[in-house]
Design a protein around this motif. Structure first.
Motif, mmCIF file in Angstrom:
data_model
loop_
_atom_site.group_PDB
_atom_site.id
_atom_site.type_symbol
_atom_site.label_atom_id
_atom_site.label_comp_id
_atom_site.label_asym_id
_atom_site.label_seq_id
_atom_site.Cartn_x
_atom_site.Cartn_y
_atom_site.Cartn_z
ATOM 1 N N VAL A 31 0.636 -1.076 -0.169
ATOM 2 C CA VAL A 31 -0.006 0.226 0.224
ATOM 3 C C VAL A 31 0.871 0.532 0.280
ATOM 4 N N GLY A 32 0.531 2.503 -0.279
ATOM 5 C CA GLY A 32 1.015 3.611 -0.126
ATOM 6 C C GLY A 32 0.675 4.462 -1.346
ATOM 7 N N ALA A 33 0.697 5.822 -2.030
ATOM 8 C CA ALA A 33 0.221 7.068 -2.139
ATOM 9 C C ALA A 33 0.269 6.887 -3.865
ATOM 10 N N ILE A 313 -7.254 -2.993 2.716
ATOM 11 C CA ILE A 313 -6.653 -2.618 4.226
ATOM 12 C C ILE A 313 -7.194 -2.758 5.621
ATOM 13 N N ALA A 314 -7.714 -2.170 5.966
ATOM 14 C CA ALA A 314 -8.692 -2.428 7.103
ATOM 15 C C ALA A 314 -8.879 -4.134 7.041
ATOM 16 N N LYS A 338 2.123 -3.644 12.307
ATOM 17 C CA LYS A 338 0.338 -3.269 12.474
ATOM 18 C C LYS A 338 -0.918 -3.651 11.944
ATOM 19 N N CYS A 339 -2.566 -3.357 12.399
ATOM 20 C CA CYS A 339 -3.395 -3.934 11.995
ATOM 21 C C CYS A 339 -4.157 -2.538 11.891
ATOM 22 N N TYR A 340 -4.506 -2.144 11.168
ATOM 23 C CA TYR A 340 -5.714 -1.646 10.805
ATOM 24 C C TYR A 340 -7.377 -1.409 10.923
ATOM 25 N N ILE A 348 -7.225 5.419 7.187
ATOM 26 C CA ILE A 348 -6.387 4.885 6.464
ATOM 27 C C ILE A 348 -5.280 5.579 5.435
ATOM 28 N N LEU A 349 -7.113 6.612 4.811
ATOM 29 C CA LEU A 349 -6.854 7.662 3.081
ATOM 30 C C LEU A 349 -5.772 8.254 3.767
ATOM 31 N N GLU A 350 -5.792 9.387 4.893
ATOM 32 C CA GLU A 350 -5.164 9.674 5.447
ATOM 33 C C GLU A 350 -3.274 10.082 5.815
#
Ligand SMILES: Nc1ncnc2c1ncn2[C@@H]1O[C@H](COP(=O)(O)OP(=O)(O)OP(=O)(O)O)[C@@H](O)[C@H]1O
Ligand SMILES: [Mg+2]
Length: 414
Positions: A31-33, A313-314, A338-340, A348-350
């Motif tokens: 994940v990432g921008a 992601i969550a 980590k876990c979201y 999460i988006l931010e």
């Protein structure tokens, strides 16, 4: 014991001067921008498998790329060592120069170029699925003879780059028809086990549960499903269904074609599946269940998945997220612990996807103003903010309820 990719490494290829990414044995979410390099990592795998398509990147000095593959406890390195690519190449002109195995390391037991694998009896042919999933209407004329596993492994290796770029789509229907008419035969008991496993699990792939199932294939060779009590042809299913089915059948088709007979059971098949942008076409509800669904249907496979979806992601378990920093051309990353699952979509988006514009959302602007009014103990201002907020938030919004309590306190003080 297992078969999975432990690590990908590349030097002086495309965006990265040096990239090293470690993976889990099971699920990995890259994940990432936007533009941080998620697809680039999948493309590294693709050129390891097919250096003939070297032209998808530009290269610096001594470019090298490899994957460390754990083959039932033994780590082997598959890739391309220095000198493999014709250097000084212009854009889209790079080409495969020669086969050079990558460099050796202490923790590795052997290094190979992909061209060595068949001779050494190593079944390393990961499946790469690009971010394009649809089922196009195809008229099927009948059952089709299938190629030998070695031919199919080479086919998948060759297809890897076009697959990332969307040029290869699985032929879901042909697979269904071949199996539907074969499984009654004595020799096809392995296929029958897989067919039953998939058909039985169809309710798990759909948010509609038992309301979605396979019905039959008639003489016209068109698979028919049942959705909420109504018949539905394959191509009539919604984009979400098509995306999920095309994904699942693509994986099954791959398992059954690259493995020799003793390893083609879906429940026991090992190997790695890369999926770029798993969330495409999926309704949020589907995004939340798809990780569990893949885990249930393919319990032994390793998945390396990129995604933009906060829901996906969550849904990841602790230790499955690999966050790629943006703007860096040297990375050395591994899954974070980590876990979201308790994070909100906006959080999460931010934080994870580095989305910058959330502050400009009307809610945030009004909320900021409300906080200022509270600081200034401006009762009229707070009342105006609450009126505005009530129009745009969920009735149970806890922050707005807190503001209302604060207002009541200030009114009491008054
Ligand atoms: N030769 C190069 N040198 C430097 N940067 C490069 C080179 N080739 C590609 N890039 C950069 O690499 C990035 C490519 O990223 P990639 O497609 O892997 O992103 P992504 O994380 O998949 O993004 P998205 O979420 O939009 O799919 C781009 O930002 C591009 O500018
Ligand atoms: Mg991408």
């Amino acid at each position: 014991m297992g078969k999975y990719i432990e690590c990908l490494y590349a030097r002086n290829i495309g965006k990265y001067k040096e990239a090293k990414v470690k993976f889990n044995e099971k699920f990995n979410f890259l994940v990432g921008a936007n533009g941080c390099g998620k697809t680039t990592l999948i493309k590294y795998m693709a050129i390891i498998l097919n250096p003939g398509r070297a032209n998808v990147f530009r290269y610096g000095d001594n470019a090298t790329v490899w994957a460390d593959y754990n083959d039932d406890g033994k780590s082997i390195r598959v890739g391309l060592g220095e000198g493999w690519v014709r250097e000084g190449s212009d854009y889209r002109k790079a080409s495969h120069n020669m086969w050079v195995a990558p460099q050796m390391d202490d923790n590795i037991s052997a290094t190979y170029a992909v061209s060595d694998l068949e001779e050494k009896g190593i079944n390393f042919a990961p499946l790469i699925l690009g971010a394009y999933r649809r089922i196009e209407y195809q008229e099927i004329e009948g059952m089709k003879k299938e190629a030998l596993p070695i031919q199919k492994r080479n086919y998948y290796r060759e297809q890897s780059i076009s697959s990332v770029e969307g040029g290869y789509l699985p032929n879901v229907k042909q697979w269904m028809i071949n199996r539907y008419f074969e499984i009654e035969k004595e020799w096809a008991y392995k296929y029958r086990e897989n067919w039953d496993w998939i058909i039985d699990n169809l309710s798990a792939v759909s948010p509609f549960g038992k309301d979605f199932s396979f019905k039959e294939i008639k003489k016209d060779l068109e698979p028919i499903f049942m959705l909420k009590g109504k018949e539905c042809y394959l191509e009539e299913l919604s984009a979400g269904f098509q995306a999920v089915l095309s994904l699942i059948f693509a994986i099954v088709e791959w398992i059954e074609s690259v493995n020799d007979e003793e390893n083609l059971s879906i429940q026991r098949a090992a190997g790695t599946v890369f999926i770029d942008e798993l969330d495409v076409h999926l309704h949020p509800e589907w995004q939340l269940i798809i990780r569990g669904m893949l885990d249930k249907i393919f319990p032994k496979l390793q998945f390396i998945i990129t995604t933009h979806s906060p829901h996906l992601i969550a849904s990841a378990y602790a230790g499955e997220i690999i966050k790629i920093p943006s703007g860096e051309n040297v990375i050395d990353i591994a899954p974070s612990n980590k876990c979201y699952s308790g994070w909100s979509t906006d959080e999460i988006l931010e934080d994870v996807m580095e989305v910058k514009n959330l502050e400009n959302k009307k809610y945030n602007i009004v909320l900021k103003k409300a906080m200022e009014h509270i600081m200034n103990k401006d009762i009229k201002g707070i009342q105006r903010s609450i009126e505005e907020l009530d129009l745009i938030v969920h009735p149970n919004n806890t922050i707005v309820n807190e503001i209302k309590i604060k207002l009541a306190e200030l009114l009491l003080e008054d």
